[in-house]
Motif scaffolding. Structure first.
Motif, PDB file in Angstrom:
ATOM      1  N   GLN A  26      86.186  35.715 100.079  1.00 29.39           N
ATOM      2  CA  GLN A  26      87.735  36.176  99.788  1.00 29.39           C
ATOM      3  C   GLN A  26      88.090  37.421  99.420  1.00 29.39           C
ATOM      4  O   GLN A  26      89.210  37.819  98.649  1.00 29.39           O
ATOM      5  N   GLU A  69      86.677  27.676  88.588  1.00 28.11           N
ATOM      6  CA  GLU A  69      88.364  27.822  88.817  1.00 28.11           C
ATOM      7  C   GLU A  69      88.928  28.875  89.611  1.00 28.11           C
ATOM      8  O   GLU A  69      89.200  29.434  90.235  1.00 28.11           O
ATOM      9  N   ARG A  72      88.719  29.258  93.480  1.00 28.03           N
ATOM     10  CA  ARG A  72      89.713  27.986  93.367  1.00 28.03           C
ATOM     11  C   ARG A  72      88.817  27.184  94.605  1.00 28.03           C
ATOM     12  O   ARG A  72      89.254  26.480  95.485  1.00 28.03           O
ATOM     13  N   VAL A  73      87.640  26.742  93.932  1.00 32.63           N
ATOM     14  CA  VAL A  73      87.018  25.638  94.780  1.00 32.63           C
ATOM     15  C   VAL A  73      86.234  24.925  93.262  1.00 32.63           C
ATOM     16  O   VAL A  73      86.164  25.310  92.004  1.00 32.63           O
ATOM     17  N   SER A  74      85.571  23.370  93.706  1.00 34.38           N
ATOM     18  CA  SER A  74      84.915  22.957  92.431  1.00 34.38           C
ATOM     19  C   SER A  74      83.785  23.554  91.921  1.00 34.38           C
ATOM     20  O   SER A  74      82.891  23.717  92.664  1.00 34.38           O
TER      21      SER A  74
END
Length: 85
Positions: A26, A69, A72-74
């Motif tokens: 990212q 979080e 942006r993933v579980s």
């Protein structure tokens, strides 16, 4: 009282490596991810994040959930690795 030994198991090592992989994918610096986690209400310095990624510090459940979080993933993705079987 003697200090507890820092033993990080396979799940902790996998989570640390996955955090680093996803962060770099990212295009986030450790400082930037630490700032995102802090903005979510869980104070974290880039030193803390660096130690987690290098498995010099345990990633506790609160760290895991808020790092997930921010990425942006579980949280499950961090535990299973970026490419689960």
């Amino acid at each position: 009282m003697a200090a507890r030994s820092l033993e990080i198991g396979s799940a902790g090592i996998r989570a640390a490596r996955t955090i680093e992989i996803l962060r770099t994918e990212q295009d986030l610096a450790q400082r930037e991810l630490a700032e995102l986690v802090t903005a979510l209400g869980h104070p974290m310095s880039n030193t803390m994040l660096s130690r987690i990624e290098c498995t010099q510090r345990r990633c506790d459940v609160d760290d895991l959930v808020l790092i997930a979080e921010a990425l942006r993933v579980s949280p499950l993705v961090l535990l299973q690795g970026p490419n689960p079987l």
